[in-house]
Design a protein around this motif. Structure first.
Motif, short mmCIF file in Angstrom:
data_model
loop_
_atom_site.label_atom_id
_atom_site.label_comp_id
_atom_site.label_asym_id
_atom_site.label_seq_id
_atom_site.Cartn_x
_atom_site.Cartn_y
_atom_site.Cartn_z
N ASN A 53 74.87 13.35 48.61
CA ASN A 53 76.12 13.26 49.09
C ASN A 53 76.43 12.42 50.47
O ASN A 53 77.18 11.57 50.56
CB ASN A 53 76.64 14.73 49.52
N TRP A 54 75.28 12.49 51.44
CA TRP A 54 75.73 11.55 52.38
C TRP A 54 75.40 9.87 51.81
O TRP A 54 76.13 9.32 52.35
CB TRP A 54 74.39 11.63 53.55
N LEU A 55 74.46 10.00 51.10
CA LEU A 55 74.31 8.29 50.51
C LEU A 55 75.43 8.15 49.89
O LEU A 55 75.67 6.70 50.11
CB LEU A 55 73.00 8.54 49.49
N LEU A 56 76.24 8.66 49.18
CA LEU A 56 77.27 8.08 48.51
C LEU A 56 78.62 8.12 49.40
O LEU A 56 79.38 7.33 49.20
CB LEU A 56 77.55 9.01 47.22
N THR A 57 78.89 9.27 50.04
CA THR A 57 80.21 9.51 50.97
C THR A 57 79.89 9.10 52.28
O THR A 57 80.84 9.12 53.05
CB THR A 57 80.48 10.78 50.56
N THR B 149 71.15 2.21 39.50
CA THR B 149 69.76 2.84 39.15
C THR B 149 69.03 2.86 40.51
O THR B 149 68.37 4.02 40.71
CB THR B 149 69.28 1.48 38.42
N PRO B 150 69.06 1.82 41.65
CA PRO B 150 68.16 2.12 42.60
C PRO B 150 68.55 3.36 43.62
O PRO B 150 67.75 4.14 43.93
CB PRO B 150 67.97 0.87 43.52
N ILE B 151 69.94 3.60 43.56
CA ILE B 151 70.46 4.85 44.29
C ILE B 151 70.04 6.12 43.53
O ILE B 151 69.76 6.97 44.21
CB ILE B 151 72.02 4.63 44.17
#
Length: 122
Positions: A66-70, A51-53
């Motif tokens: 993409n940066w945030l996840l990978t 949720t916050p992401i």
């Protein structure tokens, strides 16, 4: 703490540094989550959940999901990719050449008109 949470916190620090958010409370409000959740994440007691992401990516369009996840790429989306920059440069160069050609044509036309005026006064 997982790597996504670390990047989530890096994003929060960036938003604070750029004065987009002031504190955990303001950040929580922007993300529509509880202040206590953000506080727990900031204190590294819990990982950032979906949720916050998800709300972070939706609320702040310049953050690269993409940066945030990978971790690949950079935190901030770039305005233009290199190929777009190359295309823009080519378009500008072509436009400049067109302007120069138009200027040269105008100079030639005016030069011809001046010669005609001088010849008609003789």
């Amino acid at each position: 703490m997982n790597s996504v949470t670390i990047r989530f916190l890096e994003t929060y620090e960036h938003l604070k540094k750029t004065k987009i958010v002031k504190n955990p409370t303001a950040f929580a409000e922007k993300l529509n989550v509880s202040t206590s959740l953000i506080t727990e994440i900031c204190k590294k007691r819990t990982n950032a959940g979906i949720t916050p992401i998800q709300n972070l990516v939706q609320q702040f369009n310049d953050i690269d999901a993409n940066w945030l996840l990978t971790g690949r790429g950079s935190m901030l989306k770039t305005q233009n990719t290199e190929s777009e920059n190359d295309l823009n440069f080519k378009e500008l160069a072509e436009a400049r050449l067109e302007i120069i050609e138009m200027k040269n044509d105008k100079i030639a036309t005016l030069t011809k008109e001046i010669k005609q005026l001088k010849a008609s006064k003789k």
